[in-house]
Write a protein that holds these residues in place. Structure first.
Motif, mmCIF file in Angstrom:
data_model
loop_
_atom_site.group_PDB
_atom_site.id
_atom_site.type_symbol
_atom_site.label_atom_id
_atom_site.label_comp_id
_atom_site.label_asym_id
_atom_site.label_seq_id
_atom_site.Cartn_x
_atom_site.Cartn_y
_atom_site.Cartn_z
ATOM 1 N N VAL A 45 0.831 -1.206 0.000
ATOM 2 C CA VAL A 45 0.000 0.000 0.000
ATOM 3 C C VAL A 45 0.864 1.254 0.000
ATOM 4 N N ARG A 46 1.932 1.232 0.776
ATOM 5 C CA ARG A 46 2.808 2.402 0.827
ATOM 6 C C ARG A 46 3.550 2.616 -0.487
ATOM 7 N N ALA A 47 3.814 1.539 -1.209
ATOM 8 C CA ALA A 47 4.449 1.687 -2.514
ATOM 9 C C ALA A 47 3.539 2.421 -3.485
ATOM 10 N N ALA A 48 2.214 2.307 -3.270
ATOM 11 C CA ALA A 48 1.259 3.009 -4.129
ATOM 12 C C ALA A 48 1.183 4.492 -3.786
ATOM 13 N N GLY A 49 1.429 4.834 -2.513
ATOM 14 C CA GLY A 49 1.427 6.216 -2.076
ATOM 15 C C GLY A 49 0.033 6.741 -1.778
ATOM 16 N N LYS A 50 -0.048 7.672 -0.824
ATOM 17 C CA LYS A 50 -1.242 8.477 -0.527
ATOM 18 C C LYS A 50 -2.396 7.706 0.109
ATOM 19 N N ILE A 51 -2.167 6.486 0.552
ATOM 20 C CA ILE A 51 -3.206 5.729 1.250
ATOM 21 C C ILE A 51 -2.647 5.270 2.592
ATOM 22 N N PRO A 52 -3.121 5.824 3.697
ATOM 23 C CA PRO A 52 -2.647 5.367 5.006
ATOM 24 C C PRO A 52 -3.077 3.927 5.281
ATOM 25 N N VAL A 53 -2.250 3.213 6.015
ATOM 26 C CA VAL A 53 -2.539 1.835 6.422
ATOM 27 C C VAL A 53 -3.038 1.854 7.855
ATOM 28 N N LEU A 54 -4.220 1.290 8.094
ATOM 29 C CA LEU A 54 -4.803 1.223 9.432
ATOM 30 C C LEU A 54 -4.577 -0.168 10.007
ATOM 31 N N VAL A 55 -4.010 -0.219 11.207
ATOM 32 C CA VAL A 55 -3.741 -1.487 11.889
ATOM 33 C C VAL A 55 -4.400 -1.450 13.260
ATOM 34 N N THR A 56 -5.250 -2.436 13.541
ATOM 35 C CA THR A 56 -5.941 -2.519 14.824
ATOM 36 C C THR A 56 -5.087 -3.329 15.795
ATOM 37 N N SER A 57 -4.299 -2.624 16.587
ATOM 38 C CA SER A 57 -3.391 -3.294 17.515
ATOM 39 C C SER A 57 -2.887 -2.275 18.521
ATOM 40 N N PRO A 58 -2.576 -2.718 19.750
ATOM 41 C CA PRO A 58 -1.787 -1.855 20.632
ATOM 42 C C PRO A 58 -0.397 -1.677 20.035
ATOM 43 N N LEU A 59 0.381 -0.790 20.612
ATOM 44 C CA LEU A 59 1.766 -0.635 20.175
ATOM 45 C C LEU A 59 2.467 -1.980 20.342
ATOM 46 N N ASP A 60 3.104 -2.447 19.255
ATOM 47 C CA ASP A 60 3.680 -3.781 19.233
ATOM 48 C C ASP A 60 4.979 -3.712 18.433
ATOM 49 N N ASP A 61 6.094 -4.069 19.065
ATOM 50 C CA ASP A 61 7.382 -4.014 18.372
ATOM 51 C C ASP A 61 7.381 -4.865 17.101
ATOM 52 N N ALA A 62 6.659 -5.975 17.117
ATOM 53 C CA ALA A 62 6.634 -6.849 15.939
ATOM 54 C C ALA A 62 5.976 -6.180 14.738
ATOM 55 N N LEU A 63 5.086 -5.218 15.003
ATOM 56 C CA LEU A 63 4.377 -4.515 13.935
ATOM 57 C C LEU A 63 4.929 -3.118 13.690
ATOM 58 N N GLN A 64 6.026 -2.803 14.319
ATOM 59 C CA GLN A 64 6.590 -1.458 14.223
ATOM 60 C C GLN A 64 6.795 -1.067 12.759
ATOM 61 N N GLY A 65 6.336 0.146 12.437
ATOM 62 C CA GLY A 65 6.523 0.668 11.097
ATOM 63 C C GLY A 65 5.469 0.266 10.090
ATOM 64 N N THR A 66 4.450 -0.514 10.508
ATOM 65 C CA THR A 66 3.432 -0.957 9.538
ATOM 66 C C THR A 66 2.231 -0.024 9.475
ATOM 67 N N ALA A 67 1.965 0.751 10.534
ATOM 68 C CA ALA A 67 0.705 1.505 10.629
ATOM 69 C C ALA A 67 0.917 2.994 10.412
ATOM 70 N N ASP A 68 0.071 3.563 9.575
ATOM 71 C CA ASP A 68 -0.047 5.015 9.473
ATOM 72 C C ASP A 68 -1.182 5.514 10.355
ATOM 73 N N ILE A 69 -2.152 4.640 10.607
ATOM 74 C CA ILE A 69 -3.228 4.908 11.563
ATOM 75 C C ILE A 69 -3.235 3.742 12.539
ATOM 76 N N LEU A 70 -2.592 3.901 13.674
ATOM 77 C CA LEU A 70 -2.574 2.844 14.685
ATOM 78 C C LEU A 70 -3.866 2.935 15.493
ATOM 79 N N THR A 71 -4.530 1.797 15.664
ATOM 80 C CA THR A 71 -5.862 1.811 16.266
ATOM 81 C C THR A 71 -5.964 0.752 17.359
#
Length: 554
Positions: free
Chosen positions: A314-340
C-alpha cells in the motif's frame, strides 16, 4: 439533552395520570422510579438534533400521535416521534448490566407495544443550518389506545451558532449489504437490498457516522503494461453521494472510506498499481474523505508477515494510510499510518489491565512517527468477553465503567466517546460493525455477542412483517442516538476551542469523561455541563466573525 432542560422533581411517573417528560439520558425500564416534568424544553444548535422522552401513564398497547410542528422566529420545525421497543436481556453484559427488558429499538409510533412494559415516546427535533435562531413552540398530542392524553408542550430554543454538517471527528463504522440482506430476508443481488443498504448508510451519515464495507464490491480492473485500468462507474454510483455531499440536504459527507481490495490484482505489482489507481481516482474527484487501507484485523503473531506485506504494498502506491488494529507492538513497528488500539489500551487503572500494552495517548504518540494518526475502538475488552459478572472482584472491576455501546449499560456510557475523544485528542474512531447480529440471530430477540448485549449491532431489521409497514427500513437504536449526541458534544467542544476558549472546553469535557473508565453518570451533571457549554459558545459566537459574516463557517 438540550441546554434548556430544567428538571422539576415530581412524583414517580407510575403514579402520575398525565404524560411526563424525561431526559433522553435516562433508560426507562419497568418498575423504575423515574422523575420528570409536564413540558419539554430543548436547546438545539443550528445543524443539530435534540430529543426528549415522553412517558405515557397506564397499560397501553397502541399509540397514535399527531404531527408535532413548532412555530417561531423562522420556518416551522417538525419533530420526529418514535415508540421505544424493549429488548429482553437474558445475560448481562457485566455487573453494570441487568437481565430483563431494556429500551433500545425506535419503532414507528403506531407499532403495537406490550401493555406490561412502559410506553415511552422518543421525540426528536432537528434544526437545519439555515434555521432562524429563537424560540419555537408546539404541543404533542397523542392517543393511548382510544384515550386522548393531555397535550405535552414543547419549547425549542434554536441557538445562533452552527455545527458543521460533516463531522469534525473522523469515524469509520462497518456495515454490510450481505448482513442487511440476511437480516431482512432479501437477496443481496436484488435492487431492493441495494436500496435498503443506502437507507442504512444514509442513516449513519444522518447520525454523523461514516461507514466502511457497504456493498463490498471492488471495482473491476484490468492491467495494461503494469498499469491498472479500473472501471469506477458502479463504485461511483454507489459511493459518490457519500463523498460529494449530495445525499443529504445538509451536504454532510463521509469523513473516511476504505479501499476495496480486488482479487483480480494477484501479484504485488498488480496490487500496487490497483491501490495507486484508487488513490488517483479519489484525488481526481476532489473527494475530501480520508481513504485508508484496513489491514488484517487484530493481527495475531502469525499474522505479522501478512500485515508487513500489506503495508509495504500500500505504501508503494502512495497516498493511502494503512490502518492497523493493535496496541503498540514491536513486531508490527513501522506498519501503521493509523494505529488503532482498543479504548482500554489508553487508560491505565488500578488492578488487572485488559490490554497487553497500556499507554496514554501522549506516550503512544511519542513512540510513533510524527505523521502517524491514532484512532481507537471499543471491543469486549471493555465490558468483558464472556458476559455476566466475573467472579473475581478485581477482574470484574477492570471491565466496568468504560464508555460502552451496550444495551444494558447506562446512557451516559453510550454517549461518552465524543467528549472523551475531544479531551484526549484522539484522531478518529473505528467500530467493526453496526449490523453484526443480523448474521447470527434474530436481533429483536437478542443481541448478545462477544459477551455484550449489542456489541457490533446498532440497528434492528425493520421488516414489513415486524413493523406492519409497506417497505423494509432500518430501525435505529437508542444507542445510536446517544452515540450521535456524543459526537454533537464533540462538535460543541471543538467549536468552543476553535473560537478561542479551549481551556473552558477541556474543563467542561473533563467533568463528563475523566477517563475512558471514569464516566459521569449523573444526568443532572451532563445537563449542567451542556448549559454552561451552550452559554459560553453563544457568547463567543456572537462576538466572532461568524456572527458578523453569516456566510462564513468555522
Amino acid at each position: 439533552m438540550g441546554a434548556g432542560w430544567a428538571w422539576v422533581l415530581t412524583a414517580v411517573l407510575a403514579a402520575s395520570p398525565e404524560p411526563k417528560v424525561v431526559s433522553p439520558l435516562i433508560k426507562v425500564r419497568p418498575g423504575a422510579a423515574v422523575e420528570g416534568r409536564a413540558e419539554a424544553k430543548l436547546s438545539v444548535a443550528r445543524g443539530e438534533c435534540e430529543a426528549a422522552q415522553v412517558v405515557l401513564p397506564g397499560n397501553i398497547q397502541r399509540v397514535t400521535a399527531q404531527p408535532l410542528t413548532l412555530s417561531g422566529e423562522g420556518a416551522a420545525l417538525k419533530a420526529s416521534v418514535w415508540r421505544e421497543a424493549f429488548l429482553d436481556v437474558k445475560t448481562p453484559s457485566n455487573s453494570q448490566g441487568r437481565t430483563g427488558p431494556w429500551p433500545d429499538a425506535l419503532v414507528p409510533v403506531e407499532t403495537p407495544g406490550e401493555p406490561s412494559l412502559p410506553t415511552v415516546l422518543y421525540v426528536e427535533v432537528c434544526a437545519p443550518e439555515t434555521q432562524a435562531p429563537g424560540k419555537y413552540r408546539g404541543e404533542l398530542h397523542v392517543k393511548a389506545d382510544t384515550k386522548a392524553m393531555a397535550a405535552v408542550p414543547f419549547t425549542v430554543e434554536v441557538q445562533p451558532f452552527v455545527l458543521p454538517a460533516t463531522a469534525s471527528l473522523p469515524t469509520s463504522f462497518g456495515i454490510s449489504l450481505y448482513s442487511i440482506s440476511r437480516g431482512h430476508g432479501l437477496s443481496p443481488e436484488s435492487p431492493e437490498a441495494h436500496a435498503l443498504l443506502r437507507d442504512y448508510a444514509r442513516t449513519l451519515l444522518e447520525h454523523r457516522v461514516s461507514a466502511h464495507g457497504l456493498s463490498m464490491e471492488a471495482p473491476p480492473v484490468r492491467f495494461e503494461n503494469g498499469r491498472a485500468v479500473v472501471d469506477f462507474r458502479a463504485y461511483d454510483e454507489e459511493m459518490a453521494p457519500y463523498f460529494d455531499g449530495t445525499l443529504l440536504p445538509s451536504g454532510a459527507r463521509f469523513t473516511t472510506s476504505d479501499v476495496r481490495d480486488n482479487r483480480k490484482a494477484s501479484t504485488d505489482e498488480e496490487k500496487v498499481a490497483y491501490y495507486r489507481a484508487f488513490a488517483e481516482h479519489f484525488q481526481s474527484k476532489g473527494w475530501p474523505a480520508q481513504l485508508f487501507f484496513y489491514a488484517k484485523d487484530e493481527p495475531k503473531p502469525e499474522d505479522v508477515p501478512l500485515v508487513r506485506a500489506q503495508s509495504k504494498r500500500v505504501r508503494a502506491a502512495g497516498k493511502i494510510p494503512v490502518l492497523v488494529t493493535s496496541p503498540l507492538d514491536d513486531a508490527l513497528q513501522g506498519t501503521a499510518d493509523i494505529l488503532t488500539p482498543t479504548l482500554n489500551c489508553f487508560f491505565p487503572r488500578p488492578g488487572p489491565q485488559t490490554c497487553r500494552n497500556v499507554l496514554p495517548l501522549s506516550k503512544l504518540r511519542s513512540r510513533l512517527p510524527a505523521n502517524a494518526k491514532v484512532w481507537w475502538y471499543q471491543s469486549c475488552n471493555s465490558h468483558g468477553c464472556n458476559g455476566g459478572p466475573i467472579p473475581e472482584a478485581a477482574t470484574e472491576r477492570a471491565y466496568t465503567g468504560w464508555a460502552s455501546y451496550m444495551v444494558d449499560h447506562p446512557a451516559p456510557l453510550n454517549r461518552a466517546m465524543g467528549p472523551l475523544a475531544f479531551l484526549t485528542g484522539v484522531d478518529g474512531e473505528l467500530y467493526f460493525d453496526t449490523v453484526y447480529a443480523y448474521n447470527t440471530q434474530d436481533p429483536w430477540k437478542g443481541l448478545f455477542e462477544f459477551g455484550g448485549n449489542g456489541d457490533g449491532t446498532l440497528f434492528y431489521p425493520g421488516t414489513p412483517k415486524r413493523l406492519g409497514t409497506q417497505a423494509h427500513q432500518p430501525v435505529v437504536s437508542l444507542r445510536l442516538k446517544h452515540l450521535r449526541d456524543g459526537l454533537e458534544d464533540y462538535e460543541y467542544l471543538h467549536l468552543l476551542a476553535k473560537l478561542g476558549d479551549e481551556d473552558t472546553a477541556r474543563a467542561l469535557a473533563r467533568r463528563l469523561t475523566r477517563s475512558g473508565y471514569d464516566i459521569e453518570q449523573r444526568v443532572g451533571e451532563w445537563e449542567t455541563v451542556r448549559q454552561a457549554l451552550t452559554s459560553r459558545l453563544r457568547a463567543r459566537w456572537e462576538s466572532s466573525e461568524y456572527a458578523k459574516r453569516p456566510g462564513v463557517r468555522p
